[in-house]
Design an enzyme around this catalytic site. Structure first.
Site, PDB file in Angstrom:
ATOM      1  N   PHE A  11       0.836  -1.203   0.000  1.00  0.00           N
ATOM      2  CA  PHE A  11       0.000   0.000   0.000  1.00  0.00           C
ATOM      3  C   PHE A  11       0.878   1.263   0.000  1.00  0.00           C
ATOM      4  O   PHE A  11       0.870   2.053  -0.956  1.00  0.00           O
ATOM      5  CB  PHE A  11      -0.929  -0.078   1.221  1.00  0.00           C
ATOM      6  N   LEU A  69      10.218  -0.827   3.910  1.00  0.00           N
ATOM      7  CA  LEU A  69       8.797  -0.832   4.264  1.00  0.00           C
ATOM      8  C   LEU A  69       8.226  -2.246   4.370  1.00  0.00           C
ATOM      9  O   LEU A  69       7.082  -2.410   4.804  1.00  0.00           O
ATOM     10  CB  LEU A  69       8.003  -0.050   3.199  1.00  0.00           C
ATOM     11  N   ALA A  71       7.013  -5.525   5.706  1.00  0.00           N
ATOM     12  CA  ALA A  71       6.657  -5.890   7.080  1.00  0.00           C
ATOM     13  C   ALA A  71       5.328  -6.633   7.077  1.00  0.00           C
ATOM     14  O   ALA A  71       4.598  -6.617   6.086  1.00  0.00           O
ATOM     15  CB  ALA A  71       6.510  -4.631   7.939  1.00  0.00           C
ATOM     16  N   TYR A 139       2.708  -6.100  17.569  1.00  0.00           N
ATOM     17  CA  TYR A 139       3.115  -5.372  16.356  1.00  0.00           C
ATOM     18  C   TYR A 139       4.041  -4.221  16.747  1.00  0.00           C
ATOM     19  O   TYR A 139       5.106  -4.022  16.162  1.00  0.00           O
ATOM     20  CB  TYR A 139       1.874  -4.833  15.632  1.00  0.00           C
ATOM     21  N   VAL A 180     -10.789   2.798   6.949  1.00  0.00           N
ATOM     22  CA  VAL A 180     -11.574   3.524   5.947  1.00  0.00           C
ATOM     23  C   VAL A 180     -12.044   2.547   4.866  1.00  0.00           C
ATOM     24  O   VAL A 180     -13.209   2.566   4.442  1.00  0.00           O
ATOM     25  CB  VAL A 180     -10.750   4.683   5.342  1.00  0.00           C
ATOM     26  N   ARG A 203      -7.628   9.094  15.933  1.00  0.00           N
ATOM     27  CA  ARG A 203      -6.326   8.793  15.328  1.00  0.00           C
ATOM     28  C   ARG A 203      -5.868   9.967  14.485  1.00  0.00           C
ATOM     29  O   ARG A 203      -6.695  10.654  13.896  1.00  0.00           O
ATOM     30  CB  ARG A 203      -6.456   7.615  14.353  1.00  0.00           C
TER      31      ARG A 203
HETATM   32  N1  LIG Z   1      -0.637   0.721   7.069  1.00  0.00           N
HETATM   33  C1  LIG Z   1      -0.459   1.229   8.271  1.00  0.00           C
HETATM   34  O1  LIG Z   1      -1.412   1.467   9.023  1.00  0.00           O
HETATM   35  C2  LIG Z   1       0.932   1.602   8.754  1.00  0.00           C
HETATM   36  C3  LIG Z   1       1.058   2.577   9.735  1.00  0.00           C
HETATM   37  C4  LIG Z   1       2.315   2.908  10.197  1.00  0.00           C
HETATM   38  C5  LIG Z   1       3.430   2.252   9.693  1.00  0.00           C
HETATM   39  N2  LIG Z   1       3.291   1.288   8.747  1.00  0.00           N
HETATM   40  C6  LIG Z   1       4.502   0.611   8.248  1.00  0.00           C
HETATM   41  O2  LIG Z   1       4.667   0.960   6.875  1.00  0.00           O
HETATM   42  C7  LIG Z   1       5.221  -0.135   6.169  1.00  0.00           C
HETATM   43  C8  LIG Z   1       4.353  -0.463   4.952  1.00  0.00           C
HETATM   44  O3  LIG Z   1       3.040  -0.771   5.375  1.00  0.00           O
HETATM   45  P1  LIG Z   1       1.855  -1.029   4.337  1.00  0.00           P
HETATM   46  O4  LIG Z   1       0.616  -0.557   4.997  1.00  0.00           O
HETATM   47  O5  LIG Z   1       2.221  -0.521   3.012  1.00  0.00           O
HETATM   48  O6  LIG Z   1       1.824  -2.610   4.347  1.00  0.00           O
HETATM   49  P2  LIG Z   1       1.507  -3.622   3.159  1.00  0.00           P
HETATM   50  O7  LIG Z   1       1.189  -4.910   3.819  1.00  0.00           O
HETATM   51  O8  LIG Z   1       0.541  -3.034   2.218  1.00  0.00           O
HETATM   52  O9  LIG Z   1       2.910  -3.725   2.425  1.00  0.00           O
HETATM   53  C9  LIG Z   1       3.982  -4.470   2.946  1.00  0.00           C
HETATM   54  C10 LIG Z   1       4.716  -5.094   1.784  1.00  0.00           C
HETATM   55  O10 LIG Z   1       5.806  -5.863   2.320  1.00  0.00           O
HETATM   56  C11 LIG Z   1       5.884  -7.064   1.588  1.00  0.00           C
HETATM   57  N3  LIG Z   1       6.526  -8.095   2.397  1.00  0.00           N
HETATM   58  C12 LIG Z   1       6.038  -8.689   3.519  1.00  0.00           C
HETATM   59  N4  LIG Z   1       6.911  -9.594   3.976  1.00  0.00           N
HETATM   60  C13 LIG Z   1       7.977  -9.545   3.145  1.00  0.00           C
HETATM   61  C14 LIG Z   1       9.206 -10.265   3.104  1.00  0.00           C
HETATM   62  N5  LIG Z   1       9.506 -11.202   4.006  1.00  0.00           N
HETATM   63  N6  LIG Z   1      10.086  -9.982   2.120  1.00  0.00           N
HETATM   64  C15 LIG Z   1       9.785  -9.050   1.160  1.00  0.00           C
HETATM   65  N7  LIG Z   1       8.629  -8.349   1.160  1.00  0.00           N
HETATM   66  C16 LIG Z   1       7.738  -8.601   2.136  1.00  0.00           C
HETATM   67  C17 LIG Z   1       4.450  -7.422   1.265  1.00  0.00           C
HETATM   68  O11 LIG Z   1       4.364  -8.324   0.155  1.00  0.00           O
HETATM   69  C18 LIG Z   1       3.847  -6.074   0.974  1.00  0.00           C
HETATM   70  O12 LIG Z   1       3.901  -5.762  -0.400  1.00  0.00           O
HETATM   71  C19 LIG Z   1       5.338  -1.289   7.167  1.00  0.00           C
HETATM   72  O13 LIG Z   1       6.651  -1.306   7.650  1.00  0.00           O
HETATM   73  C20 LIG Z   1       4.389  -0.904   8.269  1.00  0.00           C
HETATM   74  O14 LIG Z   1       4.772  -1.450   9.510  1.00  0.00           O
HETATM   75  C21 LIG Z   1       2.068   0.960   8.236  1.00  0.00           C
END
Ligand SMILES: NC(=O)c1ccc[n+]([C@@H]2O[C@H](COP(=O)([O-])OP(=O)(O)OC[C@H]3O[C@@H](n4cnc5c(N)ncnc54)[C@H](O)[C@@H]3O)[C@@H](O)[C@H]2O)c1
Length: 327
Positions: A11, A69, A71, A139, A180, A203
């Site tokens: 995302f 990113l 995770a 988390y 959302v 939030r």
């Molecule tokens: N979405 C939120 O609410 C939010 C809020 C604060 C921080 N974050 C942080 O932002 C970052 C991105 O979040 P997001 O919402 O885009 O998540 P997401 O799940 O949409 O994207 C994460 C991406 O990481 C990839 N991935 C997972 N495990 C993997 C691995 N072992 N090797 C390679 N790729 C891997 C997934 O395929 C995915 O495309 C994360 O680190 C998350 O902790 C997210």
């Protein structure tokens, strides 16, 4: 600048890649899943697991920066499989840092979260220097461990990672599990919106394209070794989200479910440092961002959505098979 984006198919990552391209950088995606949005003619894509240090090193070779990113980002998935989250979020971050050290990649940017502020006491807006309290949610523990690894690698090995604490992102390509997206899907289906607890929990959201601009802005040398909150100013309650969605789509009813264990507390967070040092601030109001998301869903039927491997507990080949099976 050539920049590796781990999680670049996700995302937030997909928007970061867009913004890197827009600012004249040369992004390379490293993700378990092939990006649905960026074809390999537009962006170089490496399909791999961050836990595989060899392929990560190879992908990092020749890069000037890494935006990390990848995770397990969905707190409910973390609750279902904490050991997987530990592996990807914590060990995975160590592997990224180590690969950056080996490949002499100068700038590592780590995507953390405002969840690290947990239930921090006090009513003033919290800045990046406020002492953090031990987290409730697993988390948050994994993301905080990642922050600590960044600091240790800085002190011990001369890397100076930039830590970004993201507000709650929303906007096009949001994962279906985000608040959302869930409410919008319910309203389009004419079904009741389900709120955890009484809905008064608020939030600080951030529109995902604004957030991606902040991530790219943090690639400046002055951001090395610094921590920044990337949040919008508005504090939006879950009830207000429901009301905005009802106003935009349909006046569906609201039902209440029990609250979530270890949820983020009621904290106010300051984005002043990002404004002063990165020249960044969130530009899009929450209501405008939701309207853009609704327009995107209406235009695309929410598909392709940001399919993420973090939802699927498996190796890259397994994930790819599962994805194509779902199409
Ligand atoms: N979405 C939120 O609410 C939010 C809020 C604060 C921080 N974050 C942080 O932002 C970052 C991105 O979040 P997001 O919402 O885009 O998540 P997401 O799940 O949409 O994207 C994460 C991406 O990481 C990839 N991935 C997972 N495990 C993997 C691995 N072992 N090797 C390679 N790729 C891997 C997934 O395929 C995915 O495309 C994360 O680190 C998350 O902790 C997210």
């Amino acid at each position: 600048m050539r920049v590796l984006v781990t999680g670049g198919s996700g995302f937030i990552g997909s928007h970061v890649v867009d913004r890197l391209l827009m600012h004249g950088h040369d992004p390379r995606i490293f993700d378990l899943v092939h990006p649905w949005r960026h074809g390999s003619d537009a962006v170089e894509c490496v399909t791999g697991d961050i836990l595989d240090g060899m392929s990560l090193r190879e992908a990092m070779r020749g890069c000037d920066g890494v935006i990390h990113l990848a995770a397990v980002a969905d707190v409910d998935e973390v609750a279902l499989d904490p050991l997987r989250a530990d592996l990807v979020n914590t060990r995975g971050t160590a592997v990224v840092l180590d690969a950056a050290r080996d490949e002499d990649v100068r700038h590592v940017v780590y995507g953390s979260t405002i969840w690290v502020y947990g239930n921090a006491p006090g009513s003033d807006a919290l800045d990046e220097d406020v002492p953090l309290v031990a987290p409730d949610h697993f988390y948050t523990a994994t993301k905080l461990a990642g922050e600590m690894y960044c600091r240790s690698y800085g002190r011990m090995f001369g890397l100076e990672p930039t830590i970004l604490r993201f507000g709650i992102p929303h906007g096009p390509r949001a994962r279906a599990a985000t608040v959302v997206a869930k409410f919008v899907a319910r309203a389009f289906a004419g079904e009741p919106i389900s709120i955890n607890g009484d809905g008064s929990q608020a939030r600080q959201f951030v529109y995902v394209e604004d957030l991606a601009d902040g991530v790219v802005a943090s690639l400046i040398p002055a951001a090395l070794g610094r921590t920044f909150n990337l949040v919008g100013d508005e504090n939006i309650s879950v009830r207000e989200i429901a009301a905005i969605v009802q106003g935009l789509i349909a006046d569906v009813s609201i039902v209440h479910a029990s609250g979530r264990v270890g949820d983020l507390g009621q904290v106010r967070i300051s984005a002043e440092r990002a404004r002063a040092e990165l020249g960044w601030q969130a530009e899009t109001s929450f209501a405008d961002g939701v309207a853009r998301y609704v327009a995107w869903v209406a235009g695309t039927n929410g598909s392709p959505s940001s399919a993420t491997a973090s939802r699927i507990n498996g190796s890259a080949p397994t994930v790819l098979r599962q994805e194509s099976g779902a199409l």
